[in-house]
Design a protein around this motif. Structure first.
Motif, PDB file in Angstrom:
ATOM      1  N   PRO A 441       0.823  -1.219   0.000  1.00  0.00           N
ATOM      2  CA  PRO A 441       0.000   0.000   0.000  1.00  0.00           C
ATOM      3  C   PRO A 441       0.852   1.262   0.000  1.00  0.00           C
ATOM      4  CG  PRO A 441      -0.754  -1.550   1.672  1.00  0.00           C
ATOM      5  CD  PRO A 441       0.514  -2.092   1.127  1.00  0.00           C
ATOM      6  N   GLY A 442       0.633   2.144  -0.990  1.00  0.00           N
ATOM      7  CA  GLY A 442       1.290   3.450  -0.983  1.00  0.00           C
ATOM      8  C   GLY A 442       2.704   3.462  -1.512  1.00  0.00           C
ATOM      9  N   PHE A 443       3.232   2.329  -1.969  1.00  0.00           N
ATOM     10  CA  PHE A 443       4.618   2.310  -2.437  1.00  0.00           C
ATOM     11  C   PHE A 443       4.692   2.721  -3.908  1.00  0.00           C
ATOM     12  CE2 PHE A 443       5.586   0.800   1.497  1.00  0.00           C
ATOM     13  CZ  PHE A 443       6.886   0.352   1.633  1.00  0.00           C
ATOM     14  N   SER A 444       5.728   3.504  -4.217  1.00  0.00           N
ATOM     15  CA  SER A 444       5.909   3.989  -5.586  1.00  0.00           C
ATOM     16  C   SER A 444       7.275   3.539  -6.090  1.00  0.00           C
ATOM     17  CB  SER A 444       5.837   5.520  -5.606  1.00  0.00           C
ATOM     18  OG  SER A 444       6.979   6.059  -4.959  1.00  0.00           O
ATOM     19  N   HIS A 445       7.647   4.017  -7.267  1.00  0.00           N
ATOM     20  CA  HIS A 445       8.936   3.633  -7.848  1.00  0.00           C
ATOM     21  C   HIS A 445      10.100   4.097  -6.987  1.00  0.00           C
ATOM     22  CE1 HIS A 445       8.522   7.813  -9.160  1.00  0.00           C
ATOM     23  NE2 HIS A 445       9.822   7.824  -9.317  1.00  0.00           N
ATOM     24  N   TYR A 446       9.849   5.076  -6.109  1.00  0.00           N
ATOM     25  CA  TYR A 446      10.940   5.578  -5.281  1.00  0.00           C
ATOM     26  C   TYR A 446      11.329   4.594  -4.185  1.00  0.00           C
ATOM     27  CZ  TYR A 446      12.780  10.117  -6.411  1.00  0.00           C
ATOM     28  OH  TYR A 446      13.500  11.131  -6.977  1.00  0.00           O
ATOM     29  N   TYR A 447      10.572   3.523  -4.045  1.00  0.00           N
ATOM     30  CA  TYR A 447      10.847   2.570  -2.983  1.00  0.00           C
ATOM     31  C   TYR A 447      11.499   1.290  -3.501  1.00  0.00           C
ATOM     32  CZ  TYR A 447       8.002   5.530  -0.038  1.00  0.00           C
ATOM     33  OH  TYR A 447       7.522   6.599   0.672  1.00  0.00           O
ATOM     34  N   VAL A 448      11.964   1.283  -4.743  1.00  0.00           N
ATOM     35  CA  VAL A 448      12.537   0.061  -5.281  1.00  0.00           C
ATOM     36  C   VAL A 448      13.821  -0.324  -4.557  1.00  0.00           C
ATOM     37  CG1 VAL A 448      11.502   0.283  -7.548  1.00  0.00           C
ATOM     38  CG2 VAL A 448      13.713   1.345  -7.116  1.00  0.00           C
ATOM     39  N   ASP A 449      14.513   0.629  -3.955  1.00  0.00           N
ATOM     40  CA  ASP A 449      15.756   0.326  -3.253  1.00  0.00           C
ATOM     41  C   ASP A 449      15.495   0.054  -1.784  1.00  0.00           C
ATOM     42  OD1 ASP A 449      17.441   0.682  -5.507  1.00  0.00           O
ATOM     43  OD2 ASP A 449      17.148   2.837  -5.304  1.00  0.00           O
ATOM     44  N   LYS A 450      14.607  -0.880  -1.533  1.00  0.00           N
ATOM     45  CA  LYS A 450      14.291  -1.242  -0.161  1.00  0.00           C
ATOM     46  C   LYS A 450      14.394  -2.744   0.010  1.00  0.00           C
ATOM     47  CE  LYS A 450      11.624   2.671   1.368  1.00  0.00           C
ATOM     48  NZ  LYS A 450      10.570   3.100   2.258  1.00  0.00           N
ATOM     49  N   GLU A 451      14.721  -3.132   1.206  1.00  0.00           N
ATOM     50  CA  GLU A 451      14.765  -4.552   1.542  1.00  0.00           C
ATOM     51  C   GLU A 451      13.424  -4.974   2.124  1.00  0.00           C
ATOM     52  OE1 GLU A 451      16.841  -7.225   1.360  1.00  0.00           O
ATOM     53  OE2 GLU A 451      17.956  -5.971  -0.047  1.00  0.00           O
ATOM     54  N   VAL A 452      12.988  -6.167   1.770  1.00  0.00           N
ATOM     55  CA  VAL A 452      11.742  -6.710   2.303  1.00  0.00           C
ATOM     56  C   VAL A 452      12.053  -8.010   3.014  1.00  0.00           C
ATOM     57  CG1 VAL A 452       9.415  -7.474   1.761  1.00  0.00           C
ATOM     58  CG2 VAL A 452      10.478  -5.705   0.384  1.00  0.00           C
ATOM     59  N   SER A 453      11.514  -8.160   4.198  1.00  0.00           N
ATOM     60  CA  SER A 453      11.674  -9.415   4.932  1.00  0.00           C
ATOM     61  C   SER A 453      10.351  -9.740   5.603  1.00  0.00           C
ATOM     62  CB  SER A 453      12.791  -9.294   5.976  1.00  0.00           C
ATOM     63  OG  SER A 453      12.501  -8.256   6.894  1.00  0.00           O
ATOM     64  N   PHE A 454      10.249 -10.955   6.105  1.00  0.00           N
ATOM     65  CA  PHE A 454       9.042 -11.353   6.813  1.00  0.00           C
ATOM     66  C   PHE A 454       9.410 -11.696   8.244  1.00  0.00           C
ATOM     67  CE2 PHE A 454       5.566 -14.152   8.135  1.00  0.00           C
ATOM     68  CZ  PHE A 454       4.486 -13.386   7.758  1.00  0.00           C
ATOM     69  N   ASN A 455       8.765 -11.020   9.194  1.00  0.00           N
ATOM     70  CA  ASN A 455       9.005 -11.271  10.606  1.00  0.00           C
ATOM     71  C   ASN A 455       8.038 -12.363  11.068  1.00  0.00           C
ATOM     72  OD1 ASN A 455       8.944 -11.157  13.483  1.00  0.00           O
ATOM     73  ND2 ASN A 455       9.797  -9.088  13.413  1.00  0.00           N
ATOM     74  N   TYR A 456       8.567 -13.562  11.210  1.00  0.00           N
ATOM     75  CA  TYR A 456       7.707 -14.696  11.548  1.00  0.00           C
ATOM     76  C   TYR A 456       7.212 -14.616  12.990  1.00  0.00           C
ATOM     77  CZ  TYR A 456       8.918 -16.908   7.142  1.00  0.00           C
ATOM     78  OH  TYR A 456       9.057 -17.175   5.801  1.00  0.00           O
ATOM     79  N   GLU A 457       7.968 -13.947  13.849  1.00  0.00           N
ATOM     80  CA  GLU A 457       7.561 -13.832  15.247  1.00  0.00           C
ATOM     81  C   GLU A 457       6.373 -12.886  15.396  1.00  0.00           C
ATOM     82  OE1 GLU A 457       9.396 -12.502  19.606  1.00  0.00           O
ATOM     83  OE2 GLU A 457      10.723 -12.704  17.860  1.00  0.00           O
ATOM     84  N   ASN A 458       6.466 -11.696  14.735  1.00  0.00           N
ATOM     85  CA  ASN A 458       5.394 -10.706  14.827  1.00  0.00           C
ATOM     86  C   ASN A 458       4.388 -10.809  13.691  1.00  0.00           C
ATOM     87  OD1 ASN A 458       6.590  -9.585  17.115  1.00  0.00           O
ATOM     88  ND2 ASN A 458       7.935  -8.294  15.876  1.00  0.00           N
ATOM     89  N   LYS A 459       4.620 -11.734  12.763  1.00  0.00           N
ATOM     90  CA  LYS A 459       3.724 -11.925  11.622  1.00  0.00           C
ATOM     91  C   LYS A 459       3.507 -10.615  10.862  1.00  0.00           C
ATOM     92  CE  LYS A 459       2.359 -16.294  11.980  1.00  0.00           C
ATOM     93  NZ  LYS A 459       3.286 -17.116  12.515  1.00  0.00           N
ATOM     94  N   SER A 460       4.599 -10.047  10.379  1.00  0.00           N
ATOM     95  CA  SER A 460       4.474  -8.795   9.628  1.00  0.00           C
ATOM     96  C   SER A 460       5.517  -8.741   8.523  1.00  0.00           C
ATOM     97  CB  SER A 460       4.640  -7.584  10.551  1.00  0.00           C
ATOM     98  OG  SER A 460       5.940  -7.556  11.115  1.00  0.00           O
ATOM     99  N   ILE A 461       5.164  -8.028   7.446  1.00  0.00           N
ATOM    100  CA  ILE A 461       6.118  -7.746   6.377  1.00  0.00           C
ATOM    101  C   ILE A 461       6.903  -6.508   6.799  1.00  0.00           C
ATOM    102  CG2 ILE A 461       6.389  -7.091   3.957  1.00  0.00           C
ATOM    103  CD1 ILE A 461       3.772  -8.518   3.380  1.00  0.00           C
TER     104      ILE A 461
END
Length: 679
Positions: A441-461
Motif C-alpha cells: 500500500p502506498g509504495f511507488s517507484h521511489y521505494y525500489v531500493d528497499k529490503e523486504v523481509s518477513f518477521n515470523y515472530e510478529n507476523k508482519s512484512i
C-alpha cells in the motif's frame, strides 16, 4: 452494574515476575461500596529499582501475607464485576498468572478509552492524565492510590464522551462494538442527534500540484564546523530551498533566522487523512479489520475534535497509529475528491514557499512528493545523523494492513496474504520480493531500493531502506546539495560521502571546543553491579553542577540511574518532575536541545546499525559536540570498560572532541574537574 477498578505492583515486567501489591475499588451504580488493599509476599527478592519506584521494601514484603490466602480473598472481591485497569493487558496477564487460571470478567482499558476521549493529548499515562485533567493526585506507583485515581479518571472520560455528538458516538460505537465489550460505557452517553456526520476537509483551493520538472546534475558541498549563520547567509531569495534537520530545537532556531523568507514547516509532511479513504471506511466500518478498529476509532475521534486532517498538531500516538498508514495514501491527480483534499492546501503552500523545513525521517518518507519540485539548494543540517535515521527506519505491515488496503482498492494481493500462512517458505518470499514491493500500500517507484523481509515472530512484512547511495543519486531536482555537520571526517575519511556516494567539495572550519574528556579507569564496566555505586561516588562531587546530561546505550540502565538519582538528590527529582532542563537522561537518539556543562557517557554506541565500523564513533563525536557550546568550559566523562584497554583507546582517539585523559584515581579526577570548572 458492578465495576472493580484495580491496579497491581509487580517485581518487574517479565513473565516470571510476581505481584507484590493489589489495590482495588468496587463500585456499584457509580458509588464506591468497598475497597481492597494488600501487599503480597513474593518468592523472589525485589530490586532496588522497584523499591525506589514504589517505596515498597523487601522488609515490607517479608511481613506480607502469602499468595494463596490473598488469591481467594481477591477472587471473592471481584466476583463477576467488570474489571477496569490502565494498560489493562499488563494487569490482566499478571492477574491471570496470580490466579493460575484465565479471567472471564469483562476487561476495560482506560488507556484505550482515554485516547478515544482525549486523542489530542500528548501523553496518556495515568500520572499525566491526572495532572492534565486536574484530578485528585495521589502518590503514584502504589496500587490502591493508582486504583483511586483510575476511578476519577474513568468518570472524567465518561463526562467527555458525553460531549460527543450523537452521530459521532454512534459511529465510534459501530467501529469498536464488535472488538470491545464496552457497550455499558456508551449506554448512557448515546443520544439521538439529527445532525449528520460530516468528516470533510473544507478548502476552496483547486490548484493542482504541477510544476515543470527540470533534471539537474547537482553540485555537492560538504561543510565541516560551519555555523548556522554561515550556512544560511548565502541563500538567494529568488529560489526555493529545502532544509532537512533532525531536532526540533534547531528547527525553531531556523525559523527565527529565516523570518524574512516564506517558510513552510514540512515536518510530518507524509502524514494526512485521505478524504476518499476515510469516508469509505466510515461508511463501511466492518471493512476495517478487527485488529485496527479501535485505532481507527481513536484516529476518527481525533479528526472529529480537531479537524486536523494534515496532522500538523497531532501528538505522537496519533502519528504512530496503526490505522494511519492506510489513510496516508494519495492516488495523485485525477482523484474525484481533489477539491476536498487536505493535500491540496499543503501542495499550494509548498509551491508558494521560499523554504521548506523538514525532519530527516520526513525527507526519507517523502521522496516521491519532493521529486515533483525544483530546488536551488537542499541543505542537510546535522548530516551525521542521516545514516542512523536511514538504517533505523522500518515499515511494518501486518495482515490487517494488507486486508484493509485490499478492501478499499478492490484488488487481490494474494501473494501478500499468503506470507502470513505458517507454511510459507522463504524461497518463495525471495522470489516475490519485487512484486511484494510493487503491491505494498502506498509504495511507488521511489521505494525500489528497499529490503523486504518477513518477521515470523510478529507476523508482519518489514520494509527497510537498503541502498543509500542509489537513493541519494536520484536527487536530480536541485542545483546544490549541502551536507553540514560539526564533523564530516573521521580518521581522515569523509563519512557522509561514504554513506551517500556523492563526490563533492569539502570545506573545513575548526571548532573551538574547551572540553575536558575524562576516562575514569577505577570503575567497573557499566554492566557490573558495582558500577552504580562507583558512579554515584564520583558524581556526588558534581551533583550541583548544571545543566548535566546523562547518556546511556541501554535504556534499562538509564531508567535505573534516573530513579536512583531522583531518590538520592531531591533537587534532581524536582527538576525532572517539573520537566526542567537542568538534568537530562537520554539514549543516543536524543536531539539537540541546548548546551550542557557536564555530560556523562555510559557505554559507547558500538552496537549501532551502520554502513561501517567507523560510523558509531563518528556519530558519538558529533553527538557530544552538538551539546557543547564553543569557547565555554565543559567536562565529558566516558564510562566504558573497553576504554581501559590502552590500544583500544588509542584506536578511537578521533572519537573525542579533545585528547581523552585516562584517570586512575577518583580523588585526583574530582580535584582536577573542580579546579577546571572553578567549583
Amino acid at each position: 452494574m458492578k465495576i472493580v477498578f484495580f491496579d497491581l505492583e509487580t517485581t518487574g515486567l517479565n513473565k516470571d515476575d510476581e505481584v507484590i501489591e493489589i489495590g482495588a475499588l468496587k463500585v456499584i451504580d457509580w458509588e464506591v461500596v468497598s475497597h481492597f488493599k494488600t501487599l503480597v509476599r513474593p518468592h523472589k527478592t525485589i530490586s532496588r529499582f522497584v523499591t525506589n519506584l514504589t517505596g515498597i521494601t523487601q522488609e515490607d514484603l517479608e511481613k506480607a501475607q502469602d499468595k494463596e490466602k490473598i488469591k481467594k480473598e481477591f477472587k471473592a472481591f471481584i466476583e463477576d464485576a467488570i474489571l477496569v485497569a490502565h494498560n489493562a493487558q499488563f494487569d490482566k496477564e499478571f492477574l491471570e498468572r496470580f490466579f493460575e487460571e484465565p479471567l472471564h470478567n469483562v476487561i476495560v482499558d482506560t488507556l484505550e478509552l482515554s485516547r478515544l476521549a482525549f486523542p489530542e493529548f500528548s501523553s496518556h499515562s495515568l500520572e499525566k492524565l491526572v495532572s492534565t485533567l486536574n484530578l485528585k493526585k495521589e502518590k503514584a506507583h502504589r496500587a490502591f492510590n493508582d486504583a483511586s485515581m483510575l476511578y476519577d479518571l474513568f468518570k472524567k472520560i465518561r463526562e467527555e464522551i458525553n460531549q460527543f455528538k450523537g452521530a459521532h458516538l454512534k459511529l465510534i460505537k459501530e467501529l469498536i462494538g464488535e472488538v470491545r465489550d464496552y457497550n455499558f460505557f456508551f449506554t448512557d452517553a448515546l443520544k439521538e442527534d439529527a445532525q449528520e456526520l460530516n468528516l470533510h476537509y473544507n478548502t476552496e483551493l483547486t490548484l493542482l500540484f504541477q510544476e515543470e520538472r527540470k533534471k539537474i546534475i547537482p553540485q555537492v558541498l560538504y561543510l565541516e564546523g560551519y555555523g548556522l549563520d554561515e550556512v544560511l547567509n548565502t541563500l538567494p531569495h529568488s529560489e526555493r530551498h529545502l532544509i532537512v534537520v533532525y531536532s526540533d530545537f534547531l528547527k525553531s532556531i531556523l525559523k527565527e533566522h529565516l523570518s524574512h523568507f516564506k517558510v513552510f514547516d514540512a515536518t510530518y509532511i507524509e502524514n494526512f487523512a485521505c478524504i476518499k479513504r476515510l469516508n469509505y471506511f466510515l461508511e463501511h466500518p466492518k471493512e476495517v479489520p478487527e485488529e485496527l478498529r479501535f485505532d481507527f476509532a481513536i484516529l476518527t475521534s481525533y479528526l472529529i475534535k480537531t479537524n486536523d486532517f494534515l496532522f500538523e498538531n497531532a501528538p505522537h500516538h496519533i502519528l504512530k497509529s496503526n490505522a494511519l498508514k492506510n489513510l496516508s495514501i494519495c492516488e495523485g491527480n485525477g482523484c474525484n475528491f481533489e477539491n476536498d483534499c487536505p493535500l491540496t492546501k499543503r501542495r499550494v503552500e509548498l509551491l508558494k514557499s521560499d523554504i521548506l523545513i523538514m525532519k530527516q525521517t520526513s525527507f526519507y518518507n517523502s521522496l516521491g512528493l519532493l521529486s515533483q519540485m525544483n530546488f536551488d539548494r537542499i541543505i542537510f543540517l546535522e548530516a551525521f545523523r542521516l545514516p542512523k535515521v536511514f538504517y533505523s527506519m522500518r515499515f511494518n505491515f501486518s495482515k490487517s494492513d494488507i486486508e484493509m488496503s485490499e478492501h478499499f482498492e478492490e484488488k487481490k494481493t494474494s501473494h501478500l496474504l499468503t506470507l502470513f500462512d505458517n507454511e510459507f517458505k522463504k524461497d518463495a518470499f525471495d522470489t516475490w520480493k519485487k512484486e511484494i514491493i510493487e503491491k505494498m500500500p502506498g509504495f511507488s517507484h521511489y521505494y525500489v531500493d528497499k529490503e523486504v523481509s518477513f518477521n515470523y515472530e510478529n507476523k508482519s512484512i518489514v520494509v527497510s531502506f537498503s541502498n543509500p547511495k542509489n537513493l541519494f543519486s536520484k536527487i536530480d531536482n536541485a542545483k546544490n546539495i549541502v551536507f553540514a555537520s560539526d564533523f564530516i571526517e573521521y580518521n581522515g575519511e569523509n563519512q557522509i560521502s561514504s554513506f551517500v556516494g556523492l563526490d563533492g567539495i569539502f570545506l573545513r572550519k575548526e571548532k573551538d571546543f574547551h572540553v575536558l574528556n575524562l576516562v575514569p579507569l577505577y570503575t567497573h564496566a557499566p554492566n557490573a553491579d558495582e558500577f552504580l555505586k562507583e558512579f554515584l561516588d564520583t558524581y556526588d562531587a558534581f551533583s550541583q553542577v548544571t545543566p548535566a546530561l546523562f547518556v546511556f546505550e541501554n535504556r534499562t540502565q538509564l531508567n535505573l540511574f534516573k530513579t536512583e538519582l531522583r531518590k538520592i538528590y531531591p533537587h534532581i527529582d524536582s527538576a525532572v518532575e517539573n520537566e526542567e532542563r537542568s538534568y537530562e537522561f537520554s539514549s543516543y537518539d536524543k536531539p539537540v536541545d541546548g548546551y550542557y556543562k557536564l555530560i556523562f557517557i555510559v557505554k559507547l554506541p558500538l552496537n549501532m546499525l551502520s554502513y561501517s565500523d567507523k560510523y558509531p564513533l563518528y556519530y558519538l563525536k558529533n553527538f557530544v559536540g552538538g551539546f557543547i557550546k564553543e569557547r565555554e568550559k565543559s567536562v565529558v566523562f566516558y564510562f566504558d570498560g573497553r576504554l581501559k584497554d590502552r590500544n583500544f583507546l588509542t584506536n578511537v582517539q578521533d572519537a573525542f572532541l579533545t585528547t581523552p585523559l585516562p584517570m586512575e584515581r577518583k580523588d585526583a579526577l574530582i580535584q582536577f574537574v573542580k579546579k577546571y570548572l572553578s567549583i
